[in-house]
Motif scaffolding. Sequence first.
Motif, PDB file in Angstrom:
ATOM      1  N   ARG A 287       1.103  -0.903  -0.273  1.00  0.00           N
ATOM      2  CA  ARG A 287      -0.149   0.044   0.002  1.00  0.00           C
ATOM      3  C   ARG A 287       0.854   1.329  -0.149  1.00  0.00           C
ATOM      4  O   ARG A 287       2.052   0.954   0.603  1.00  0.00           O
ATOM      5  N   SER A 288       0.383   2.218  -0.516  1.00  0.00           N
ATOM      6  CA  SER A 288       1.332   3.432  -1.175  1.00  0.00           C
ATOM      7  C   SER A 288      -0.054   5.140  -0.733  1.00  0.00           C
ATOM      8  O   SER A 288      -0.857   4.768  -1.533  1.00  0.00           O
ATOM      9  N   LYS A 289       0.454   5.650   0.152  1.00  0.00           N
ATOM     10  CA  LYS A 289       0.344   7.198   0.694  1.00  0.00           C
ATOM     11  C   LYS A 289       1.017   7.988   0.542  1.00  0.00           C
ATOM     12  O   LYS A 289       1.427   7.830   1.644  1.00  0.00           O
ATOM     13  N   LEU A 290       1.552   8.616  -0.695  1.00  0.00           N
ATOM     14  CA  LEU A 290       2.279   9.971  -0.287  1.00  0.00           C
ATOM     15  C   LEU A 290       2.059  11.319   0.455  1.00  0.00           C
ATOM     16  O   LEU A 290       0.672  11.767   0.502  1.00  0.00           O
ATOM     17  N   GLY A 291       2.480  11.704   1.016  1.00  0.00           N
ATOM     18  CA  GLY A 291       3.138  13.414   1.219  1.00  0.00           C
ATOM     19  C   GLY A 291       2.806  13.611   2.888  1.00  0.00           C
ATOM     20  O   GLY A 291       2.730  14.725   2.662  1.00  0.00           O
ATOM     21  N   SER A 292       2.442  12.275   3.200  1.00  0.00           N
ATOM     22  CA  SER A 292       2.261  12.935   5.343  1.00  0.00           C
ATOM     23  C   SER A 292       3.904  12.849   5.643  1.00  0.00           C
ATOM     24  O   SER A 292       4.096  13.809   6.279  1.00  0.00           O
ATOM     25  N   TYR A 293       4.298  11.955   5.166  1.00  0.00           N
ATOM     26  CA  TYR A 293       6.123  11.662   5.035  1.00  0.00           C
ATOM     27  C   TYR A 293       6.645  11.496   4.683  1.00  0.00           C
ATOM     28  O   TYR A 293       7.919  11.385   4.853  1.00  0.00           O
ATOM     29  N   TYR A 294       6.543  11.349   3.066  1.00  0.00           N
ATOM     30  CA  TYR A 294       7.115  11.368   1.837  1.00  0.00           C
ATOM     31  C   TYR A 294       6.123  12.464   1.303  1.00  0.00           C
ATOM     32  O   TYR A 294       5.108  12.419   1.171  1.00  0.00           O
ATOM     33  N   GLU A 295       7.678  12.800  -0.251  1.00  0.00           N
ATOM     34  CA  GLU A 295       7.118  14.041  -1.108  1.00  0.00           C
ATOM     35  C   GLU A 295       5.640  13.001  -1.956  1.00  0.00           C
ATOM     36  O   GLU A 295       6.119  11.863  -2.211  1.00  0.00           O
ATOM     37  N   ARG A 296       4.906  13.319  -2.321  1.00  0.00           N
ATOM     38  CA  ARG A 296       4.676  13.024  -3.653  1.00  0.00           C
ATOM     39  C   ARG A 296       4.589  13.843  -4.380  1.00  0.00           C
ATOM     40  O   ARG A 296       6.392  14.227  -4.803  1.00  0.00           O
ATOM     41  N   LEU A 297       4.452  12.954  -5.987  1.00  0.00           N
ATOM     42  CA  LEU A 297       5.373  12.698  -7.005  1.00  0.00           C
ATOM     43  C   LEU A 297       5.036  14.015  -7.800  1.00  0.00           C
ATOM     44  O   LEU A 297       4.207  14.986  -6.918  1.00  0.00           O
ATOM     45  N   PRO A 298       6.152  14.974  -8.281  1.00  0.00           N
ATOM     46  CA  PRO A 298       5.003  15.907  -8.983  1.00  0.00           C
ATOM     47  C   PRO A 298       3.902  16.259  -9.480  1.00  0.00           C
ATOM     48  O   PRO A 298       3.867  17.675  -9.669  1.00  0.00           O
ATOM     49  N   ASP A 299       4.048  15.664 -10.034  1.00  0.00           N
ATOM     50  CA  ASP A 299       1.350  16.107 -10.677  1.00  0.00           C
ATOM     51  C   ASP A 299       0.930  15.073  -9.938  1.00  0.00           C
ATOM     52  O   ASP A 299      -0.170  15.862  -9.672  1.00  0.00           O
ATOM     53  N   GLY A 300       1.186  15.665  -8.794  1.00  0.00           N
ATOM     54  CA  GLY A 300       0.616  15.922  -7.256  1.00  0.00           C
ATOM     55  C   GLY A 300      -0.200  14.576  -6.509  1.00  0.00           C
ATOM     56  O   GLY A 300      -0.880  14.582  -6.013  1.00  0.00           O
ATOM     57  N   THR A 301       0.215  13.708  -7.671  1.00  0.00           N
ATOM     58  CA  THR A 301      -0.101  11.997  -7.253  1.00  0.00           C
ATOM     59  C   THR A 301       0.489  11.755  -5.965  1.00  0.00           C
ATOM     60  O   THR A 301       1.244  11.437  -5.529  1.00  0.00           O
ATOM     61  N   ASN A 302      -0.406  10.914  -5.202  1.00  0.00           N
ATOM     62  CA  ASN A 302      -0.172  10.283  -3.612  1.00  0.00           C
ATOM     63  C   ASN A 302       0.036   9.315  -3.986  1.00  0.00           C
ATOM     64  O   ASN A 302       0.086   8.565  -2.572  1.00  0.00           O
ATOM     65  N   SER A 303       0.439   8.496  -4.750  1.00  0.00           N
ATOM     66  CA  SER A 303       1.075   7.241  -4.524  1.00  0.00           C
ATOM     67  C   SER A 303       1.838   6.940  -5.267  1.00  0.00           C
ATOM     68  O   SER A 303       1.761   6.806  -6.855  1.00  0.00           O
ATOM     69  N   LEU A 304       2.824   5.383  -4.983  1.00  0.00           N
ATOM     70  CA  LEU A 304       4.075   5.117  -5.615  1.00  0.00           C
ATOM     71  C   LEU A 304       3.157   4.432  -7.362  1.00  0.00           C
ATOM     72  O   LEU A 304       3.920   4.163  -7.998  1.00  0.00           O
ATOM     73  N   PHE A 305       2.287   4.173  -6.857  1.00  0.00           N
ATOM     74  CA  PHE A 305       1.954   2.984  -7.731  1.00  0.00           C
ATOM     75  C   PHE A 305       0.624   3.523  -8.701  1.00  0.00           C
ATOM     76  O   PHE A 305      -0.619   2.976  -9.337  1.00  0.00           O
ATOM     77  N   GLY A 306       0.746   5.254  -8.699  1.00  0.00           N
ATOM     78  CA  GLY A 306       0.244   5.630  -9.717  1.00  0.00           C
ATOM     79  C   GLY A 306      -1.706   5.828  -8.663  1.00  0.00           C
ATOM     80  O   GLY A 306      -1.013   6.762  -7.789  1.00  0.00           O
ATOM     81  N   LYS A 307      -2.367   5.780 -10.026  1.00  0.00           N
ATOM     82  CA  LYS A 307      -4.206   6.199  -9.531  1.00  0.00           C
ATOM     83  C   LYS A 307      -4.064   4.690  -8.344  1.00  0.00           C
ATOM     84  O   LYS A 307      -5.953   4.629  -7.995  1.00  0.00           O
ATOM     85  N   ASP A 308      -3.478   3.419  -8.088  1.00  0.00           N
ATOM     86  CA  ASP A 308      -3.862   2.483  -7.139  1.00  0.00           C
ATOM     87  C   ASP A 308      -2.959   2.834  -6.120  1.00  0.00           C
ATOM     88  O   ASP A 308      -2.467   3.183  -6.054  1.00  0.00           O
ATOM     89  N   SER A 309      -3.929   2.453  -4.941  1.00  0.00           N
ATOM     90  CA  SER A 309      -3.340   3.053  -3.677  1.00  0.00           C
ATOM     91  C   SER A 309      -3.028   1.551  -2.951  1.00  0.00           C
ATOM     92  O   SER A 309      -2.149   1.376  -2.141  1.00  0.00           O
ATOM     93  N   SER A 310      -3.542   0.618  -3.381  1.00  0.00           N
ATOM     94  CA  SER A 310      -2.627  -0.858  -3.056  1.00  0.00           C
ATOM     95  C   SER A 310      -2.853  -1.351  -4.205  1.00  0.00           C
ATOM     96  O   SER A 310      -3.607  -1.629  -5.415  1.00  0.00           O
ATOM     97  N   VAL A 311      -1.608  -2.522  -4.408  1.00  0.00           N
ATOM     98  CA  VAL A 311      -0.825  -3.392  -5.522  1.00  0.00           C
ATOM     99  C   VAL A 311      -0.771  -4.803  -4.875  1.00  0.00           C
ATOM    100  O   VAL A 311      -0.727  -4.946  -4.173  1.00  0.00           O
ATOM    101  N   GLN A 312      -0.574  -6.137  -6.063  1.00  0.00           N
ATOM    102  CA  GLN A 312      -0.363  -7.040  -6.109  1.00  0.00           C
ATOM    103  C   GLN A 312       1.566  -7.642  -6.673  1.00  0.00           C
ATOM    104  O   GLN A 312       1.751  -6.912  -7.342  1.00  0.00           O
TER     105      GLN A 312
END
Length: 345
Positions: free
Chosen positions: A292-317
């Motif tokens: 799982r990934s949620k960016l912004g609180s403890y680590y930077e967001r992506l340049p376009d504001g995306t708040n997950s390492l996995f793009g539009k998905d917050s949870s992946v396999q």
Amino acid sequence: MQYTYHLLVGMMKYTTTSLAASAAAALLSSESAVAFSSTNLGVSRCRLSSTSKYINNISGSIQHHQQHTSTTLHLGDFFNFGKASNEEETSPPPPTPEEEAAQTGYVDDEDPIEKIFGVFFGKKEAEPMGMKRFGQERFPEQYPAVLDEWADPVETDDREMALLRPLLKNTNLETRGLRLTYDANRDGWDPVSFHSKVDKQGGAIVFCTTRAGIQCGGYNPKGWVGYGEARGSIAAFLYILGGKHAASGAPAIKLRKVGGPGLAQMDLPESGPSFSPDALVIPLGKDGRVARSKLGSYYERLPDGTNSLFGKDSSVQLRDLKVYHGVYEEGEYIPFTDAEPFALY
């Protein structure tokens, strides 16, 4: 009587001759003195003439120098007092702080506050009491991760290590050989297997691949010890290899720790790697291969504001999960291999 007369006449002639001789001698002495005085006067006049000519020459030189060096004062010259004019030969550039430190043992890169203290306590020494000063070159992990510099290859790197090596610029692992300590497909997708391989091994880089092919992970400078504590580090970062977010020519994009060093890694014995409570969490155990990934609180967001390492998905396999540690010689000190209950960095 006649004899006496002739005696008196003889005496008178002798006296007259003596007086004449004395007078002649006196006259000769006087003429010599006059001639000597005249000679001295001529010499004095000659010396006086030479001195006068020398003084006139000096005066002429001074006037000539003044004519060629005189300048007009302007209002701005008040602030340039004591500085050389543009026409004069410029002085050599001052030494750099490194050159000055090598020559004098002192450094001159102080900020204004340090300079004020320097007036009272002296200049800052390059190596006070023989101890080297704190700095990014000696302690790189006391500073945030660099985003636009990349580490050089290391001869012992295999193909996968070579992918990760550039990310380790300005870390304790930048030039150190790497070794694969944990491979979930080999060692098991559970917390016990994870901690049995990674605990007390020092800083490490986590590398995972999603089923969609995203290659990402994070760098944990403090490693794991399995004591259930939050381990902080301002040098921690997350990353995504390649992709649209990486700058042109860059191997990856790195996301720094924000909000200070605290909670960079949650070192929980019942969980796998967890970069903060939510930035990148891989629980293992009953959750299997979930990440799982949620960016912004403890680590930077992506340049376009995306708040997950996995793009539009917050949870992946995940398809793969690996951890690489540094290679240490037998008996060599490994940093961060114990609890840090009072760590402020």
